[in-house]
Scaffold this active site. Structure first.
Site, PDB file in Angstrom:
ATOM      1  N   LYS A  17       0.812  -1.222   0.000  1.00 34.06           N
ATOM      2  CA  LYS A  17       0.000   0.000   0.000  1.00 34.06           C
ATOM      3  C   LYS A  17       0.849   1.278   0.000  1.00 34.06           C
ATOM      4  O   LYS A  17       0.588   2.188  -0.781  1.00 34.06           O
ATOM      5  CB  LYS A  17      -0.928  -0.025   1.220  1.00 34.06           C
ATOM      6  CG  LYS A  17      -1.827   1.177   1.348  1.00 34.06           C
ATOM      7  CD  LYS A  17      -2.961   0.931   2.325  1.00 34.06           C
ATOM      8  CE  LYS A  17      -2.472   0.727   3.749  1.00 34.06           C
ATOM      9  NZ  LYS A  17      -2.076   1.990   4.406  1.00 34.06           N
ATOM     10  N   ARG A  93     -10.050   4.134   9.254  1.00 25.22           N
ATOM     11  CA  ARG A  93      -9.799   2.770   9.722  1.00 25.22           C
ATOM     12  C   ARG A  93     -11.074   2.061  10.145  1.00 25.22           C
ATOM     13  O   ARG A  93     -11.067   0.849  10.326  1.00 25.22           O
ATOM     14  CB  ARG A  93      -8.839   2.783  10.915  1.00 25.22           C
ATOM     15  CG  ARG A  93      -7.407   3.047  10.533  1.00 25.22           C
ATOM     16  CD  ARG A  93      -6.508   2.919  11.754  1.00 25.22           C
ATOM     17  NE  ARG A  93      -5.202   3.475  11.493  1.00 25.22           N
ATOM     18  CZ  ARG A  93      -4.214   2.815  10.917  1.00 25.22           C
ATOM     19  NH1 ARG A  93      -4.376   1.567  10.553  1.00 25.22           N
ATOM     20  NH2 ARG A  93      -3.055   3.396  10.696  1.00 25.22           N
ATOM     21  N   ARG A 132      10.349 -10.215   4.157  1.00 26.43           N
ATOM     22  CA  ARG A 132      10.775  -8.818   4.182  1.00 26.43           C
ATOM     23  C   ARG A 132      12.031  -8.643   5.026  1.00 26.43           C
ATOM     24  O   ARG A 132      12.174  -9.213   6.103  1.00 26.43           O
ATOM     25  CB  ARG A 132       9.642  -7.964   4.758  1.00 26.43           C
ATOM     26  CG  ARG A 132       9.944  -6.495   4.776  1.00 26.43           C
ATOM     27  CD  ARG A 132       8.703  -5.700   4.979  1.00 26.43           C
ATOM     28  NE  ARG A 132       8.184  -5.842   6.338  1.00 26.43           N
ATOM     29  CZ  ARG A 132       7.120  -5.169   6.777  1.00 26.43           C
ATOM     30  NH1 ARG A 132       6.474  -4.366   5.976  1.00 26.43           N
ATOM     31  NH2 ARG A 132       6.705  -5.327   8.018  1.00 26.43           N
ATOM     32  N   ARG A 164      12.943  -7.659  10.718  1.00 23.49           N
ATOM     33  CA  ARG A 164      12.419  -6.978  11.900  1.00 23.49           C
ATOM     34  C   ARG A 164      11.979  -7.992  12.933  1.00 23.49           C
ATOM     35  O   ARG A 164      11.423  -9.021  12.601  1.00 23.49           O
ATOM     36  CB  ARG A 164      11.226  -6.088  11.524  1.00 23.49           C
ATOM     37  CG  ARG A 164      11.649  -4.707  11.128  1.00 23.49           C
ATOM     38  CD  ARG A 164      10.517  -3.854  10.643  1.00 23.49           C
ATOM     39  NE  ARG A 164       9.218  -4.196  11.236  1.00 23.49           N
ATOM     40  CZ  ARG A 164       8.085  -3.553  10.942  1.00 23.49           C
ATOM     41  NH1 ARG A 164       8.095  -2.571  10.086  1.00 23.49           N
ATOM     42  NH2 ARG A 164       6.959  -3.907  11.492  1.00 23.49           N
ATOM     43  N   ARG A 175      -1.294  -9.653  13.411  1.00 27.45           N
ATOM     44  CA  ARG A 175      -1.559  -8.343  12.789  1.00 27.45           C
ATOM     45  C   ARG A 175      -2.577  -8.469  11.663  1.00 27.45           C
ATOM     46  O   ARG A 175      -3.448  -7.622  11.502  1.00 27.45           O
ATOM     47  CB  ARG A 175      -0.260  -7.723  12.250  1.00 27.45           C
ATOM     48  CG  ARG A 175       0.750  -7.346  13.321  1.00 27.45           C
ATOM     49  CD  ARG A 175       1.640  -6.175  12.911  1.00 27.45           C
ATOM     50  NE  ARG A 175       2.449  -6.397  11.717  1.00 27.45           N
ATOM     51  CZ  ARG A 175       3.654  -6.964  11.719  1.00 27.45           C
ATOM     52  NH1 ARG A 175       4.196  -7.378  12.850  1.00 27.45           N
ATOM     53  NH2 ARG A 175       4.325  -7.110  10.603  1.00 27.45           N
TER      54      ARG A 175
END
Ligand code: ZN
Length: 222
Positions: A17, A93, A132, A164, A175
């Site tokens: 996004k 949201r 990632r 991460r 998430r």
């Protein structure tokens, strides 16, 4: 010159996004309004709604929708966004925020052209997020498929490129589940108003941008 556009972009983590919002902003020559950024900027600038938001944040409380919408309004009423439009990223949201945004944009005489849901299924999102890697110094994003040129050393700054800590499978699944729960009613809200288009987020960034631009341009001609 390409005409401007007023867009809301939704999409779960891993859909790309942020990248597509930046590209759309460049294509339509409009500001990329990321709510995280404008929040920080309005608090720093001490704007009316920025100051009110800060009070809640300092008290560790959730900022009420009315104030969040106020911060967004202050930004969208600046000259660049008024003149050409905006790509809104990270807001709304919830369905209640969508309703408030809709009213506010109606008042200001600048209704949305389109809301886009960048679609990626959960397994693909999980795979992208698990692959990632990020520069620990400048935050440039890489992946196991597109690593830096030399041995996990950042191409930009020479920093160390790492995974991460919160990109573990369990944390990513959590998430994604949280996002679904929060966003499903929001997507339904836009869908009922016939202002939502779903775009497949799989493919190269250029392919995805082409799909987006074609959907937006054909909607604007309607
Ligand atoms: Zn770097």
């Amino acid at each position: 010159m390409v005409p401007g556009a007023r867009l809301v972009i939704l999409g779960r983590q891993g859909a790309g996004k942020g990248t597509q919002c930046m590209r759309l902003a460049r294509h339509y020559v409009v500001p990329h309004v990321s709510t995280g950024d404008i929040f920080r900027a309005s608090v720093k600038a001490g704007s009316e709604f920025g100051l009110r938001a800060e009070e809640y944040m300092l008290a560790g409380k959730l900022v009420p929708d009315e104030i969040v919408v106020g911060v967004v309004r202050e930004r969208l009423c600046q000259r660049d966004a008024r003149a050409r439009g905006f790509v809104l990223d990270g807001f709304p949201r919830t369905a209640a925020q969508a309703e408030a945004l809709d009213e506010m944009l109606g008042d200001e005489g600048m209704p949305l052209d389109l809301t886009i849901d960048l679609e990626i299924d959960e397994e693909d999102a999980l795979r992208r997020l698990a692959d990632r890697r990020v520069c620990s110094t400048c935050a440039t994003i890489y992946s196991t498929a597109r690593p830096p040129a030399i041995d996990w050393t950042c191409d930009n700054c020479g920093g160390e490129v790492v995974q991460r800590q919160d990109d573990t499978e369990d944390a990513i699944r959590k998430r994604l589940a949280d996002y679904n729960e929060l966003t499903t009613p929001l997507i339904d809200w836009y869908e009922k108003r016939d202002s939502l288009v779903r775009i497949d987020a799989i493919g190269s960034p250029d392919d995805v941008l082409r799909r987006l631009v074609s959907a937006i341009d054909s909607r604007k001609l309607r």
